[in-house]
Design an enzyme around this catalytic site. Structure first.
Site, PDB file in Angstrom:
ATOM      1  N   THR A 145      10.762  45.454 -47.621  1.00 32.45           N
ATOM      2  CA  THR A 145      11.078  46.847 -47.808  1.00 32.45           C
ATOM      3  C   THR A 145      10.648  47.675 -46.626  1.00 32.45           C
ATOM      4  O   THR A 145       9.598  47.454 -46.032  1.00 32.45           O
ATOM      5  CB  THR A 145      10.413  47.450 -49.057  1.00 32.45           C
ATOM      6  OG1 THR A 145      11.033  46.892 -50.191  1.00 32.45           O
ATOM      7  CG2 THR A 145      10.573  48.941 -49.131  1.00 32.45           C
ATOM      8  N   GLY A 150      15.493  47.454 -39.306  1.00 28.56           N
ATOM      9  CA  GLY A 150      16.275  46.331 -39.818  1.00 28.56           C
ATOM     10  C   GLY A 150      16.572  45.286 -38.759  1.00 28.56           C
ATOM     11  O   GLY A 150      16.729  44.097 -39.069  1.00 28.56           O
ATOM     12  N   CYS A 165      12.451  43.763 -38.310  1.00 22.87           N
ATOM     13  CA  CYS A 165      11.710  43.200 -39.446  1.00 22.87           C
ATOM     14  C   CYS A 165      12.604  42.267 -40.267  1.00 22.87           C
ATOM     15  O   CYS A 165      13.658  42.683 -40.743  1.00 22.87           O
ATOM     16  CB  CYS A 165      11.184  44.333 -40.333  1.00 22.87           C
ATOM     17  SG  CYS A 165      10.303  43.750 -41.795  1.00 22.87           S
ATOM     18  N   THR A 207      13.666  43.414 -43.853  1.00 18.00           N
ATOM     19  CA  THR A 207      14.396  44.675 -43.950  1.00 18.00           C
ATOM     20  C   THR A 207      15.841  44.439 -43.549  1.00 18.00           C
ATOM     21  O   THR A 207      16.106  43.805 -42.533  1.00 18.00           O
ATOM     22  CB  THR A 207      13.763  45.733 -43.007  1.00 18.00           C
ATOM     23  OG1 THR A 207      12.387  45.912 -43.365  1.00 18.00           O
ATOM     24  CG2 THR A 207      14.485  47.055 -43.087  1.00 18.00           C
TER      25      THR A 207
END
EC number: 3.4.25.2
Length: 178
Positions: free
Chosen positions: A7, A162, A165, A168
Site C-alpha cells: 500500500t 508504483g 515499490c 504498490t
C-alpha cells in the site's frame, strides 16, 4: 502465517484543496492477491477523506470505529482522531489490529497509528504504507517546485511510488476536497 504487505496512501494539501489517493494492490507474501482494492474512502457525509495501510480487515474495523467517533463528535476530525487513538491504545482487541490511518478534512491532515499517536505532518503531506516514503519525496519535490494542484501531485507521486515499490501498483483511487 504470511503477512499482507503493501500500500501507498498519499495526501497533499495546497491552498483550499486536499487530495488523497492510494494504490489498489494487496499482496500476500510474494503473490499479488488483488490489484483493485479501494483503500481511500470518504467518511462523514463526504466531508472526511480516509485511507489505510495494513491489514484490510483491521482497516475496516478502524474505519467503522472512526466513523462512530466522527458521528459522536459532529465531524470534529482532530477530536475524533484522538479518541480513536486512545481506544486503539487501551482496548485489548483493538491493540492487535495492524493498520495505520491517514485522515483529512478541509483544515487538517493527520496520521493515526496503533501506538496511540495522532500526528500532523508538516508541509501538508501525509504518506503511509510501504511506498509512502517514495510518494512523499515525489510530492514534496512537486509541491515545492511546481504550481500543480494537489490532485495532480498525488497522481504523479503515486505513479512514481508504483514504479519503485514492488508492493504498490498504478491502480489508484483518488478523492479530493475543495
Amino acid at each position: 502465517m504470511e503477512q499482507y504487505h503493501g500500500t501507498t496512501i498519499l495526501s497533499v494539501r495546497r491552498g483550499n484543496s486536499v487530495a488523497m489517493g492510494g494504490d489498489g494492490q494487496v499482496t500476500l507474501g510474494n503473490i499479488v492477491i488483488k490489484a483493485t482494492a479501494r483503500k481511500v474512502r470518504r467518511l462523514y457525509n463526504g466531508r472526511i477523506l480516509a485511507g489505510f495501510a495494513g491489514g484490510t480487515a483491521d482497516a475496516f474495523t478502524l474505519f467503522e470505529r472512526f466513523e462512530a467517533k466522527l458521528d459522536k463528535h459532529q465531524g470534529n476530525l482532530l477530536r475524533s482522531a484522538v479518541e480513536l487513538a486512545k481506544d486503539w491504545r487501551s482496548d485489548r482487541a483493538l491493540r492487535r489490529l495492524e493498520a495505520m490511518l491517514s485522515v483529512a478534512d478541509r483544515e487538517v491532515s493527520l496520521i493515526i497509528t496503533g501506538n496511540g499517536d495522532v500526528l500532523e505532518p508538516e508541509q501538508g503531506i501525509v504518506a503511509i504504507g510501504s511506498g509512502g516514503s517514495y510518494a512523499q519525496s515525489a510530492a514534496r519535490a512537486l509541491l515545492e517546485n511546481t504550481e500543480l494542484a494537489p490532485r495532480d501531485i498525488v497522481t504523479k507521486s503515486l505513479e512514481i511510488a508504483g514504479d519503485i515499490c514492488i508492493y504498490t501498483n498504478r491502480n489508484f483511487t483518488l478523492e479530493v476536497l475543495e
